[in-house]
Write an enzyme that holds these catalytic residues in place. Structure first.
Site, PDB file in Angstrom:
ATOM      1  N   GLU A 165      55.066 -12.003 -17.880  1.00 60.47           N
ATOM      2  CA  GLU A 165      53.874 -12.068 -17.015  1.00 60.47           C
ATOM      3  C   GLU A 165      52.705 -11.219 -17.503  1.00 60.47           C
ATOM      4  O   GLU A 165      51.804 -10.892 -16.738  1.00 60.47           O
ATOM      5  CB  GLU A 165      54.224 -11.693 -15.561  1.00 60.47           C
ATOM      6  CG  GLU A 165      54.559 -12.870 -14.697  1.00 60.47           C
ATOM      7  CD  GLU A 165      55.980 -13.391 -14.874  1.00 60.47           C
ATOM      8  OE1 GLU A 165      56.312 -14.382 -14.220  1.00 60.47           O
ATOM      9  OE2 GLU A 165      56.773 -12.825 -15.657  1.00 60.47           O
ATOM     10  N   ARG A 215      63.569  -9.697 -18.385  1.00 56.38           N
ATOM     11  CA  ARG A 215      62.696 -10.810 -17.991  1.00 56.38           C
ATOM     12  C   ARG A 215      61.806 -11.161 -19.177  1.00 56.38           C
ATOM     13  O   ARG A 215      60.913 -10.406 -19.545  1.00 56.38           O
ATOM     14  CB  ARG A 215      61.864 -10.410 -16.775  1.00 56.38           C
ATOM     15  CG  ARG A 215      60.961 -11.516 -16.256  1.00 56.38           C
ATOM     16  CD  ARG A 215      61.436 -12.042 -14.923  1.00 56.38           C
ATOM     17  NE  ARG A 215      60.414 -12.901 -14.325  1.00 56.38           N
ATOM     18  CZ  ARG A 215      59.857 -12.693 -13.142  1.00 56.38           C
ATOM     19  NH1 ARG A 215      60.238 -11.651 -12.416  1.00 56.38           N
ATOM     20  NH2 ARG A 215      58.970 -13.521 -12.670  1.00 56.38           N
ATOM     21  N   ARG A 289      58.989 -22.285  -8.762  1.00 58.62           N
ATOM     22  CA  ARG A 289      58.893 -23.472  -7.911  1.00 58.62           C
ATOM     23  C   ARG A 289      60.233 -24.180  -7.727  1.00 58.62           C
ATOM     24  O   ARG A 289      60.342 -25.397  -7.817  1.00 58.62           O
ATOM     25  CB  ARG A 289      57.823 -24.417  -8.438  1.00 58.62           C
ATOM     26  CG  ARG A 289      56.405 -23.902  -8.283  1.00 58.62           C
ATOM     27  CD  ARG A 289      55.968 -23.876  -6.808  1.00 58.62           C
ATOM     28  NE  ARG A 289      55.696 -25.234  -6.344  1.00 58.62           N
ATOM     29  CZ  ARG A 289      56.344 -25.849  -5.377  1.00 58.62           C
ATOM     30  NH1 ARG A 289      57.310 -25.241  -4.724  1.00 58.62           N
ATOM     31  NH2 ARG A 289      56.024 -27.063  -5.024  1.00 58.62           N
ATOM     32  N   CYS A 338      52.511 -21.470  -0.468  1.00 60.36           N
ATOM     33  CA  CYS A 338      51.095 -21.402  -0.080  1.00 60.36           C
ATOM     34  C   CYS A 338      50.426 -20.115  -0.531  1.00 60.36           C
ATOM     35  O   CYS A 338      49.194 -20.054  -0.650  1.00 60.36           O
ATOM     36  CB  CYS A 338      50.962 -21.555   1.428  1.00 60.36           C
ATOM     37  SG  CYS A 338      51.709 -20.198   2.372  1.00 60.36           S
ATOM     38  N   CYS A 342      52.108 -13.955   1.342  1.00 57.80           N
ATOM     39  CA  CYS A 342      52.832 -13.162   0.345  1.00 57.80           C
ATOM     40  C   CYS A 342      51.876 -12.656  -0.723  1.00 57.80           C
ATOM     41  O   CYS A 342      51.339 -11.552  -0.613  1.00 57.80           O
ATOM     42  CB  CYS A 342      54.002 -13.963  -0.241  1.00 57.80           C
ATOM     43  SG  CYS A 342      53.587 -15.613  -0.841  1.00 57.80           S
ATOM     44  N   ASP A 404      53.222 -32.884  23.693  1.00 58.43           N
ATOM     45  CA  ASP A 404      52.102 -33.177  22.804  1.00 58.43           C
ATOM     46  C   ASP A 404      51.596 -34.589  23.083  1.00 58.43           C
ATOM     47  O   ASP A 404      52.384 -35.487  23.383  1.00 58.43           O
ATOM     48  CB  ASP A 404      52.499 -33.071  21.333  1.00 58.43           C
ATOM     49  CG  ASP A 404      51.285 -32.878  20.436  1.00 58.43           C
ATOM     50  OD1 ASP A 404      51.038 -31.727  20.028  1.00 58.43           O
ATOM     51  OD2 ASP A 404      50.580 -33.864  20.156  1.00 58.43           O
ATOM     52  N   ARG A 558      26.164 -25.430   3.604  1.00 61.22           N
ATOM     53  CA  ARG A 558      24.875 -24.838   3.956  1.00 61.22           C
ATOM     54  C   ARG A 558      24.697 -23.457   3.336  1.00 61.22           C
ATOM     55  O   ARG A 558      23.607 -23.086   2.922  1.00 61.22           O
ATOM     56  CB  ARG A 558      24.739 -24.743   5.482  1.00 61.22           C
ATOM     57  CG  ARG A 558      24.496 -26.073   6.174  1.00 61.22           C
ATOM     58  CD  ARG A 558      24.099 -25.843   7.634  1.00 61.22           C
ATOM     59  NE  ARG A 558      23.655 -27.066   8.297  1.00 61.22           N
ATOM     60  CZ  ARG A 558      24.392 -27.759   9.145  1.00 61.22           C
ATOM     61  NH1 ARG A 558      25.625 -27.369   9.432  1.00 61.22           N
ATOM     62  NH2 ARG A 558      23.919 -28.855   9.708  1.00 61.22           N
ATOM     63  N   LYS A 562      28.513 -19.644  -3.749  1.00 61.65           N
ATOM     64  CA  LYS A 562      29.444 -20.494  -4.480  1.00 61.65           C
ATOM     65  C   LYS A 562      30.478 -21.089  -3.534  1.00 61.65           C
ATOM     66  O   LYS A 562      31.179 -20.347  -2.830  1.00 61.65           O
ATOM     67  CB  LYS A 562      30.141 -19.676  -5.568  1.00 61.65           C
ATOM     68  CG  LYS A 562      31.072 -20.461  -6.462  1.00 61.65           C
ATOM     69  CD  LYS A 562      31.663 -19.537  -7.521  1.00 61.65           C
ATOM     70  CE  LYS A 562      32.612 -20.284  -8.440  1.00 61.65           C
ATOM     71  NZ  LYS A 562      33.201 -19.376  -9.462  1.00 61.65           N
TER      72      LYS A 562
END
Length: 667
Positions: A165, A215, A289, A338, A342, A404, A558, A562
């Site tokens: 990394e 690693r 993943r 997401c 974390c 709902d 509006r 950026k």
């Protein structure tokens, strides 16, 4: 027959046998820095009780200059050793094994005292590192070895030496950051001297009956990174130096290729582990993943690896392994990658948690203990806030009815799951549905709820979500709402999207992707992002080759800034880069003068023009849907208002789920 026979098979390391092939990979949670060692211990012990074979802690600094930030935790004093003993004792009492990661950040350390192979500043830190001399290198080696011996003294079952990394050891390996001409630079044999020497000396110091994980970076994803031949040469040398296991890392932190976000395909880099595994005789772990037992089992069964590393999935569900072993995989709370609670928290200096599981890292302060008095609870709104409130309330013994107006559970999640790159939201909705059913929660769907439906309940929770904000643009009836577009309303080839918040970016991605999502096609995803073969190009970079966009899109806002500044800290750049690859024009400082037959009339930089588009999509924010809450108040009934109905801040599932859980924990 045992479910997931490869995943749940033991792994004999000689002096110790792991009970399964699952590693909980290292995550920096910030817990150690709180100084609350009972809290740290309970975080890891909870996951040990959940059945994981081996855990690795967040990175512990071997010295002050190697810490990822000033004050980063490490084992510097006898008291530190005793504090960590609280953790290891708790883990062992829970039947688990735990290794401590030794992480020297090198030039990634956010400190003026950072050091590296050469004085090459990192693009993610303002501090140029000091190039170490021979004595300085020896000091760093000695400190890493001392950290390993202290880890053993503190009761850890092993250590993981962080060599990927883009951290310190990785910085010595590649000419991108190593410009030395002495015995620590130049040829690869010299550049790999430091990590090999570290492993050799650590093994000598800790003895043979101690797990030593290294690693290794399989693909750096930076210019002038390691070649594949160099990766193999290093792996063999690390094995000879005494490593027990090779864990695999993917990409440097400064790489402009996403490696762990939602839009990255599952197991997108496992093919590299499969290529490395035959080159060594020690176990090799695959990572990145992997978030379901099915994916993990497939990788192990195919021979791609000896173990799988899953980190964030154990934030989402500490009982991942136990549920898989019991045949209850549908009840595993899924990591949707997401990053919101974390990594976004980590890089913002906040305590790590999890969007899906608010108790992650809060095990001692957020309790779902049985209620003292069981009540009838009505929850109106089956979006993320309402479903989580219902689940926690039911877990605590309350009798819950979930209402709902839609005919399915999920609320706004059912829109999010339609966006290319957010396929993981399908699993989140499925998990909520399975959990609601398992908890015995009564559901009443497909019906508007009024005050008259809520009499007789002891508690009423209003989680009715949001509705689109009225943008007040002349001719807006000619446009479409984001809800209509995501649900399949036809649009033309040229589209203007008004609003560049999270929803605007999602809609833009939906429009340029058309019917195809590369997230479900790993080879196409790698081609689009320029992930090549390190056997061909050092570092594994290739020229990005995205597919042509399905539409020409303008993403407008509006604010004169950026677009995308308010997106996730660690994922915003991915969304911006993805749209740039598709030619999306992202403009700030736009005034909307009206939607006309010929397109969208705007003013920008004082110049008026008409964007000749076929359709205008309105993503100009949301407001709380509080109609029912107001009616209840008028009727004199008390209600708890949560989620978007409380605060309509984008589609913030993190806040909604956390709020639902914390409310239900108090009912």
């Amino acid at each position: 027959m045992m479910p997931y026979p490869h995943l749940l098979a033991p792994l004999d390391l000689g002096h110790v046998t792991l009970k399964n092939r699952v590693l909980m990979g290292s995550m920096h949670t910030g817990l150690e820095e709180t100084g609350d060692w009972n809290r740290v211990a309970e975080f890891y012990a909870t996951r040990a009780r959940g059945g994981v074979g081996l855990m690795v802690t967040g990175g512990m600094a071997p010295n002050r200059e190697g810490g990822v930030f000033p004050g980063a935790a490490g084992l510097f004093t006898p008291q530190d050793v005793q504090n960590h003993r609280i953790v290891t004792d708790r883990v062992h009492a829970a039947g688990g094994l735990i290794a401590m990661q030794i992480l020297h950040a090198g030039r990634y350390a956010y400190s003026k005292d950072c050091v590296s192979a050469s004085s090459v500043k990192s693009p993610i830190s303002p501090f140029p590192p000091r190039a170490l001399d021979e004595a300085g290198i020896e000091t760093q080696i000695a400190d890493i070895v001392t950290a390993a011996t202290r880890a053993r003294e503190a009761g850890y079952d092993g250590v993981e030496v962080m060599g990927s990394e883009g951290y310190f050891l990785n910085q010595f390996l590649v000419t991108h950051t190593n410009h030395r001409a002495d015995r620590w630079g130049g040829s690869f044999e010299n550049r790999m001297r430091l990590p090999v020497e570290v492993v050799r000396r650590v093994r000598a110091a800790v003895g043979p009956d101690f797990i030593l994980i290294y690693r290794i970076s399989l693909i750096d994803l930076i210019p002038n990174g390691s070649t594949w031949d160099e990766v193999v040469l290093l792996a063999r040398a690390i094995e000879s130096a005494g490593a027990s296991i090779l864990n695999t890392g993917i990409g440097w932190h400064e790489a402009r290729v996403p490696t762990i976000a939602t839009s990255v395909p599952r197991a997108a880099f496992a093919h590299l582990t499969a290529r490395l595994r035959p080159e060594v005789s020690i176990p090799v772990i695959t990572s990145n993943r992997i978030n379901t037992p099915e994916v993990a089992e497939t990788l192990l069964a195919s021979g791609a690896a000896d173990m799988v590393s899953m980190a964030r999935p154990f934030l989402a569900d500490p009982n991942f392994v136990a549920k898989a072993a019991a045949g209850r995989a549908d009840q595993i709370a899924p990591c949707i990658a997401c990053n919101q609670a974390c990594l976004d928290h980590t890089f913002s200096g906040k305590l790590t948690s999890c969007l899906v599981n608010p108790r992650a890292c809060h095990e001692t302060v957020l309790s779902y203990d049985p209620a003292l008095v069981f009540k009838r609870v009505a929850v109106v709104g089956a979006g993320p806030a309402g479903m989580m409130a219902a689940l926690v309330a039911a877990q605590r013994g309350h009798r819950v009815v979930l209402f709902d107006r839609a005919d399915q559970l999920g609320g706004q999640l059912n829109l999010a799951r339609l966006v290319p790159g957010k396929e993981e939201f399908n699993g989140l909705v499925d998990w909520f549905a399975a959990s609601v059913a398992e908890a015995g929660i009564e559901t009443r769907l497909g019906k508007d709820v009024g005050v008259e439906d809520l009499g007789g309940f002891d508690e009423v929770v209003v989680a009715t979500g949001v509705r689109p904000r009225d943008p007040g643009i002349a001719g807006q009836e000619r446009g479409l709402s984001y809800r209509e577009v995501l649900r399949g309303a036809p649009v033309g080839r040229r589209v203007a999207v008004i609003g560049a918040g999270g929803i605007g970016f999602d809609v833009a991605e939906f429009l340029v992707a058309g019917e195809h999502s590369v997230t479900t096609h790993p080879e196409q995803w790698r081609r689009e992002w320029g992930v090549g073969d390190p056997a061909v190009t050092a570092g594994g970079l290739a020229e990005p080759a995205p597919d042509a966009p399905a539409r020409e899109v303008w993403l407008l806002q509006r604010k004169a800034e950026k677009p995308g500044r308010g997106l996730g800290k660690t994922t915003g750049w991915i969304h911006r880069a993805a749209l740039q690859m598709k030619g999306v024009k992202m403009w700030g400082g736009v005034s909307y003068l009206g939607i006309e037959a010929g397109g969208l009339r705007i003013s920008r930089d004082g110049v008026e023009e008409i964007l000749a588009v076929d359709q205008v999509v309105l993503c100009a924010g949301q407001v709380p849907e509080r109609g029912l809450a107001d009616q209840l108040a008028e009727a004199g009934m008390t209600a708890h208002v949560i989620g978007g109905a409380d605060v309509a801040a984008e589609l913030d599932a993190k806040r909604a789920i956390d709020q639902g859980a914390r409310l239900a924990a108090k009912l």
